[in-house]
Design a protein around this motif. Structure first.
Motif, PDB file in Angstrom:
ATOM      1  N   ASP A 261     -56.327 109.288 -49.223  1.00 33.85           N
ATOM      2  CA  ASP A 261     -55.725 110.495 -48.670  1.00 33.85           C
ATOM      3  C   ASP A 261     -54.766 110.087 -47.561  1.00 33.85           C
ATOM      4  O   ASP A 261     -55.123 109.300 -46.681  1.00 33.85           O
ATOM      5  CB  ASP A 261     -56.808 111.418 -48.122  1.00 33.85           C
TER       6      ASP A 261
ATOM      7  N   SER B 246     -53.685 111.675 -45.070  1.00 32.14           N
ATOM      8  CA  SER B 246     -54.050 112.131 -43.732  1.00 32.14           C
ATOM      9  C   SER B 246     -55.315 111.465 -43.203  1.00 32.14           C
ATOM     10  O   SER B 246     -55.804 111.815 -42.141  1.00 32.14           O
ATOM     11  CB  SER B 246     -54.206 113.656 -43.720  1.00 32.14           C
TER      12      SER B 246
ATOM     13  N   PHE C 177     -56.146 117.707 -50.691  1.00 34.55           N
ATOM     14  CA  PHE C 177     -56.007 116.249 -50.747  1.00 34.55           C
ATOM     15  C   PHE C 177     -54.520 115.916 -50.792  1.00 34.55           C
ATOM     16  O   PHE C 177     -53.775 116.492 -51.573  1.00 34.55           O
ATOM     17  CB  PHE C 177     -56.717 115.699 -51.991  1.00 34.55           C
TER      18      PHE C 177
ATOM     19  N   SER D  28     -59.233 117.856 -55.782  1.00 34.92           N
ATOM     20  CA  SER D  28     -59.684 118.245 -54.447  1.00 34.92           C
ATOM     21  C   SER D  28     -58.579 119.003 -53.713  1.00 34.92           C
ATOM     22  O   SER D  28     -57.527 118.436 -53.416  1.00 34.92           O
ATOM     23  CB  SER D  28     -60.075 116.993 -53.651  1.00 34.92           C
TER      24      SER D  28
ATOM     25  N   LEU E  95     -65.777 109.458 -48.819  1.00 35.63           N
ATOM     26  CA  LEU E  95     -65.335 109.284 -47.442  1.00 35.63           C
ATOM     27  C   LEU E  95     -65.115 107.810 -47.113  1.00 35.63           C
ATOM     28  O   LEU E  95     -64.108 107.438 -46.520  1.00 35.63           O
ATOM     29  CB  LEU E  95     -66.348 109.891 -46.469  1.00 35.63           C
TER      30      LEU E  95
ATOM     31  N   ARG F 155     -61.233 102.320 -42.489  1.00 36.14           N
ATOM     32  CA  ARG F 155     -61.746 103.696 -42.366  1.00 36.14           C
ATOM     33  C   ARG F 155     -63.266 103.720 -42.296  1.00 36.14           C
ATOM     34  O   ARG F 155     -63.841 104.592 -41.646  1.00 36.14           O
ATOM     35  CB  ARG F 155     -61.248 104.551 -43.518  1.00 36.14           C
TER      36      ARG F 155
ATOM     37  N   ASN G 100     -58.407 111.386 -44.582  1.00 38.71           N
ATOM     38  CA  ASN G 100     -59.653 112.125 -44.784  1.00 38.71           C
ATOM     39  C   ASN G 100     -60.601 111.534 -45.807  1.00 38.71           C
ATOM     40  O   ASN G 100     -61.713 112.017 -45.961  1.00 38.71           O
ATOM     41  CB  ASN G 100     -59.355 113.577 -45.159  1.00 38.71           C
ATOM     42  N   GLY G 101     -60.194 110.546 -46.558  1.00 42.08           N
ATOM     43  CA  GLY G 101     -61.077 109.957 -47.558  1.00 42.08           C
ATOM     44  C   GLY G 101     -60.294 109.378 -48.725  1.00 42.08           C
ATOM     45  O   GLY G 101     -59.102 109.085 -48.620  1.00 42.08           O
TER      46      GLY G 101
END
Length: 135
Positions: A67, A69, A49, A46, A89, A132, A71-72
């Motif tokens: 991730d 940051s 990523f 990805s 996600l 998350r 993001n998933g």
């Protein structure tokens, strides 16, 4: 009787030759052997990523990488000598008989089972995934 023995011996020799070729060509075997390899694979699967926390299967059959940051997650599994991955996600993680089963939400990829190397890392990854998912 002698012809049958020669045929049997020849068959064994050919089987040994095929096994040797498979071994030297490194077919059918492979693993996600280190955290560094899991990181590199996640980045390759990805674009953009940024690997953070890594949970690897103790036998190298699978890995879940968060991730950095937020993001998933990248869910990866070994398929023969190649690895494949899916970006998630909000991974759904269940604990079953000491394993973590992650639903890939992809019927072709299927659920992935991870036997954690380290229980503390597994618990941290579960907590991060739930945090998350709640956000």
């Amino acid at each position: 009787m002698m012809n049958e023995l020669f045929m049997f011996g020849g068959s064994l020799a050919l089987i040994a030759l095929v096994v040797g070729l498979v071994y030297f060509m490194k077919l059918g075997g492979g693993s996600i052997a280190s955290d560094e390899q899991a990181s590199e694979l996640a980045e390759a699967f990805s674009a953009g990523f940024h690997p953070g926390m890594i949970l690897r299967d103790k036998d190298g059959r699978a890995a879940l990488v968060a991730d950095a940051s937020g993001n998933g997650f990248m869910l990866m599994k070994q398929a023969g000598s190649h690895a494949s991955g899916r970006f998630l996600l909000k991974p759904k993680i269940e604990e079953r008989d000491g394993n973590l089963v992650i639903d890939s939400e992809d019927r072709w990829f299927g659920p992935v089972s991870i036997t954690p190397e380290n229980d503390a890392t597994a618990n941290s990854m579960i907590a991060l995934a739930r945090q998350r998912a709640a956000a």
